[in-house]
Enzyme design. Structure first.
Site, PDB file in Angstrom:
ATOM      1  N   TRP A 100       1.813   1.616  -3.452  1.00 39.18           N
ATOM      2  CA  TRP A 100       0.728   2.177  -4.277  1.00 39.18           C
ATOM      3  C   TRP A 100       0.774   3.703  -4.255  1.00 39.18           C
ATOM      4  O   TRP A 100       0.515   4.366  -5.253  1.00 39.18           O
ATOM      5  CB  TRP A 100      -0.631   1.683  -3.767  1.00 39.18           C
ATOM      6  CG  TRP A 100      -1.800   2.206  -4.534  1.00 39.18           C
ATOM      7  CD1 TRP A 100      -2.539   3.322  -4.248  1.00 39.18           C
ATOM      8  CD2 TRP A 100      -2.382   1.662  -5.736  1.00 39.18           C
ATOM      9  NE1 TRP A 100      -3.545   3.503  -5.179  1.00 39.18           N
ATOM     10  CE2 TRP A 100      -3.464   2.490  -6.097  1.00 39.18           C
ATOM     11  CE3 TRP A 100      -2.084   0.551  -6.518  1.00 39.18           C
ATOM     12  CZ2 TRP A 100      -4.253   2.238  -7.213  1.00 39.18           C
ATOM     13  CZ3 TRP A 100      -2.874   0.291  -7.640  1.00 39.18           C
ATOM     14  CH2 TRP A 100      -3.945   1.133  -7.976  1.00 39.18           C
ATOM     15  N   GLU A 126       0.832  -1.210   0.000  1.00 42.44           N
ATOM     16  CA  GLU A 126       0.000   0.000   0.000  1.00 42.44           C
ATOM     17  C   GLU A 126       0.868   1.262   0.000  1.00 42.44           C
ATOM     18  O   GLU A 126       0.520   2.268  -0.622  1.00 42.44           O
ATOM     19  CB  GLU A 126      -0.928   0.002   1.218  1.00 42.44           C
ATOM     20  CG  GLU A 126      -1.930  -1.139   1.245  1.00 42.44           C
ATOM     21  CD  GLU A 126      -2.937  -1.053   0.111  1.00 42.44           C
ATOM     22  OE1 GLU A 126      -3.157   0.047  -0.421  1.00 42.44           O
ATOM     23  OE2 GLU A 126      -3.505  -2.104  -0.257  1.00 42.44           O
ATOM     24  N   TRP A 173     -22.774   9.441 -18.575  1.00 40.03           N
ATOM     25  CA  TRP A 173     -23.133   9.677 -17.183  1.00 40.03           C
ATOM     26  C   TRP A 173     -24.491  10.361 -17.082  1.00 40.03           C
ATOM     27  O   TRP A 173     -24.886  11.128 -17.946  1.00 40.03           O
ATOM     28  CB  TRP A 173     -22.080  10.558 -16.502  1.00 40.03           C
ATOM     29  CG  TRP A 173     -20.678  10.052 -16.596  1.00 40.03           C
ATOM     30  CD1 TRP A 173     -19.648  10.607 -17.294  1.00 40.03           C
ATOM     31  CD2 TRP A 173     -20.138   8.882 -15.969  1.00 40.03           C
ATOM     32  NE1 TRP A 173     -18.498   9.874 -17.153  1.00 40.03           N
ATOM     33  CE2 TRP A 173     -18.772   8.799 -16.338  1.00 40.03           C
ATOM     34  CE3 TRP A 173     -20.664   7.902 -15.131  1.00 40.03           C
ATOM     35  CZ2 TRP A 173     -17.928   7.787 -15.895  1.00 40.03           C
ATOM     36  CZ3 TRP A 173     -19.835   6.894 -14.683  1.00 40.03           C
ATOM     37  CH2 TRP A 173     -18.486   6.831 -15.063  1.00 40.03           C
ATOM     38  N   TRP A 208      -9.960   6.815  -7.866  1.00 38.43           N
ATOM     39  CA  TRP A 208     -11.256   7.005  -8.527  1.00 38.43           C
ATOM     40  C   TRP A 208     -11.243   6.458  -9.957  1.00 38.43           C
ATOM     41  O   TRP A 208     -12.207   5.833 -10.398  1.00 38.43           O
ATOM     42  CB  TRP A 208     -11.641   8.488  -8.514  1.00 38.43           C
ATOM     43  CG  TRP A 208     -12.307   8.860  -7.221  1.00 38.43           C
ATOM     44  CD1 TRP A 208     -11.742   9.425  -6.132  1.00 38.43           C
ATOM     45  CD2 TRP A 208     -13.683   8.633  -6.895  1.00 38.43           C
ATOM     46  NE1 TRP A 208     -12.673   9.578  -5.133  1.00 38.43           N
ATOM     47  CE2 TRP A 208     -13.872   9.109  -5.571  1.00 38.43           C
ATOM     48  CE3 TRP A 208     -14.774   8.101  -7.570  1.00 38.43           C
ATOM     49  CZ2 TRP A 208     -15.113   9.039  -4.920  1.00 38.43           C
ATOM     50  CZ3 TRP A 208     -16.006   8.040  -6.923  1.00 38.43           C
ATOM     51  CH2 TRP A 208     -16.167   8.502  -5.620  1.00 38.43           C
ATOM     52  N   ASN A 215     -10.669   2.216   4.003  1.00 37.52           N
ATOM     53  CA  ASN A 215     -10.326   1.997   2.594  1.00 37.52           C
ATOM     54  C   ASN A 215     -11.295   1.068   1.874  1.00 37.52           C
ATOM     55  O   ASN A 215     -11.685   1.320   0.732  1.00 37.52           O
ATOM     56  CB  ASN A 215      -8.910   1.442   2.480  1.00 37.52           C
ATOM     57  CG  ASN A 215      -8.461   1.319   1.031  1.00 37.52           C
ATOM     58  OD1 ASN A 215      -8.445   2.302   0.303  1.00 37.52           O
ATOM     59  ND2 ASN A 215      -8.127   0.116   0.610  1.00 37.52           N
ATOM     60  N   TRP A 255     -17.283   9.952 -12.245  1.00 36.13           N
ATOM     61  CA  TRP A 255     -16.304   9.726 -11.184  1.00 36.13           C
ATOM     62  C   TRP A 255     -15.702  11.030 -10.678  1.00 36.13           C
ATOM     63  O   TRP A 255     -15.308  11.142  -9.508  1.00 36.13           O
ATOM     64  CB  TRP A 255     -15.190   8.789 -11.658  1.00 36.13           C
ATOM     65  CG  TRP A 255     -14.323   9.306 -12.779  1.00 36.13           C
ATOM     66  CD1 TRP A 255     -14.491   9.087 -14.114  1.00 36.13           C
ATOM     67  CD2 TRP A 255     -13.141  10.112 -12.658  1.00 36.13           C
ATOM     68  NE1 TRP A 255     -13.497   9.711 -14.843  1.00 36.13           N
ATOM     69  CE2 TRP A 255     -12.655  10.348 -13.968  1.00 36.13           C
ATOM     70  CE3 TRP A 255     -12.454  10.666 -11.574  1.00 36.13           C
ATOM     71  CZ2 TRP A 255     -11.515  11.112 -14.218  1.00 36.13           C
ATOM     72  CZ3 TRP A 255     -11.311  11.428 -11.824  1.00 36.13           C
ATOM     73  CH2 TRP A 255     -10.854  11.642 -13.142  1.00 36.13           C
TER      74      TRP A 255
END
Length: 459
Positions: free
Chosen positions: A268, A265, A296, A375, A334, A352
């Site tokens: 990341w 993580e 959308w 996202w 998370n 998004w």
């Protein structure tokens, strides 16, 4: 006395393992400065939750500097202009700072370097973004091979202690008063939950790290359970640079058990910075060709659904618990972030970027790279992302990850429901004050898949 040297603090608000501060302290008298710059990032100026955190982090940093006989100078305006003015006032000609990779900070660094001698140092990431490349020298776009290559470079260098002394200049330039910046909320004061939950600053970061290091070996089994405190809670401290990732690595990497998952993580976070170096507009533009033309929903009903999601009134307990936790503490678990994001994008079919903007304003760890990458991963629009057609079932996720206690804490109107009802209250058990579902799971899933089929047919 030598001319003073400026240390330009941004998201690196610490004394320990701070290469820019260490270099400046070795060079001569030091003028530490933080600039509240809302001009350079423009629409990416910090949101409300981050500004609350910043106030307390700056107060902590100033207190730490004063213990060393120094102090923090506060100024407001465009960074390049303020630093040039400060140099003129003090006779300084050199500036030390840590590298930052958001597009607006990269532009600011170029502007500063034209007027002054700017020394940039590394230290906010495990490895300098852009340094981990493929065999052909190209940057990685996919996380897994990136992490594999980054891991081969680990461990990072040992974190360095704070300077023993920080020499003060003969005279201090004028400084703004922190209270005059208006970073804290007024009326209403919505930060009570954040005050109760967080301790911003380097000292608070160290406390979180010590507590997590004791349980880091159990990370894999605990991190997905919203009702358990199995995560590190280090994300805002890392975002504001109150602690270095190198310090986190060295404090946890030998814990054994499943700590490797946690270290991934941290990797990341490095990966996200590498992405925004390649795609500076990642926070506002879909990476995949044509995705910005996705169908959308828009109009009044979509706006009302977005507001209901923001307020934690979707009728899905796990989603509502996460959104209310976010509003109260400036942070969300998370696993629940993924569920809430997927629900907005796929069940509600809302762009998004609407979610990314809300998180930017309400998260105390609102990081441009991580927020945008997460996202776009959920939306399926990123360079490395989940498939759009993989739609999370929030009710199943809630039960699978034992979110009952989490829901009871954050959706108190459901607290008295039995375990068999709390994840998806039936009409008989659903309290009158708790809203009906904005959309049923099956209907939302079918609508999302239909929009995907239409999009694919048009591209």
């Amino acid at each position: 006395m030598k001319s003073p040297v400026i240390v330009w603090f941004r998201r690196d608000l610490r004394l320990s393992d701070q290469a820019a501060l260490a270099a400046a302290a070795a060079a001569g008298p030091v003028i530490p400065v933080y600039i509240l710059d809302d001009e350079t990032p423009r629409h990416r100026a910090m949101g409300g939750a981050s500004r609350w955190w910043l106030h307390h982090s700056l107060a902590s940093l100033d207190a730490s500097l004063r213990e060393k006989g120094s102090r923090l100078i506060l100024r407001k305006g465009a960074s390049a202009d303020v630093l040039a003015q400060l140099a003129e006032e003090t006779g300084a000609s050199e500036v030390h700072a840590l590298h930052h990779y958001e597009p607006w900070w990269r532009n600011a660094e170029k502007a500063v370097d034209k007027a002054l001698t700017l020394h940039l140092h590394h230290g906010n990431y495990l490895a300098p973004p852009g340094a981990v490349t493929t065999g052909s020298g190209n940057p990685y776009k996919i996380y897994t091979p990136f992490w594999r290559a980054l891991r081969e470079r680990m461990p990072p260098p040992e974190p360095q202690p704070r300077p023993h002394t920080i020499k003060a200049p003969e005279s201090w330039p004028e400084s703004d008063a922190l209270e005059d910046w208006g970073l804290l909320p007024g009326k209403p004061d919505w930060a009570g939950g954040m005050r109760d939950f967080w301790e911003p600053g380097e000292g608070g970061a160290d406390k979180r790290l010590r507590a997590f290091a004791e349980v880091a070996s159990r990370y894999e089994g605990q991190r997905n359970l919203p009702g358990e405190e199995g995560t590190s809670f280090l994300s805002p401290h890392l975002h504001f640079g109150e602690i270095s990732p190198a310090k986190v690595w060295h404090a946890t990497s030998s814990a054994g058990g499943s700590v490797a998952t946690f270290l991934g993580e941290i990797g990341w976070r490095d990966y996200a910075q590498n992405v925004i170096v390649q795609y500076p507009e990642y926070g506002s533009r879909s990476a995949k060709d044509g995705f910005d033309q996705f169908g959308w929903r828009s109009g009044k009903q979509a706006e009302e659904d977005l507001a209901a999601w923001q307020q934690g009134r979707t009728g899905y307990p796990i989603v509502d618990a996460g959104m209310r936790q976010l509003w109260h503490t400036g942070w969300m678990h998370n696993r629940v972030r993924m569920i809430a994001a997927s629900f907005l994008i796929k069940h509600l079919l809302i762009d998004w970027r609407c979610g990314e903007e809300w998180f930017w304003d309400t998260l105390v760890d609102a990081d441009y790279g991580s927020n945008a990458v997460n996202w776009q991963w959920t939306a399926g629009s990123g360079v490395d992302s989940n498939m759009f057609v993989r739609i999370m079932a929030p009710l199943t996720q809630s039960e699978k990850f034992d979110a009952a206690s989490y829901i009871r804490e954050w959706v108190p109107e459901l607290a008295d429901l039995p375990a068999g009802e709390i994840h998806d209250p039936s009409p008989v058990c659903r309290p009158k004050g708790y809203p009906a579902k904005l959309v049923e799971h099956k209907a939302g899933r079918e609508r999302a898949l239909g929009a995907w089929d239409k999009f694919k047919a048009s591209t």
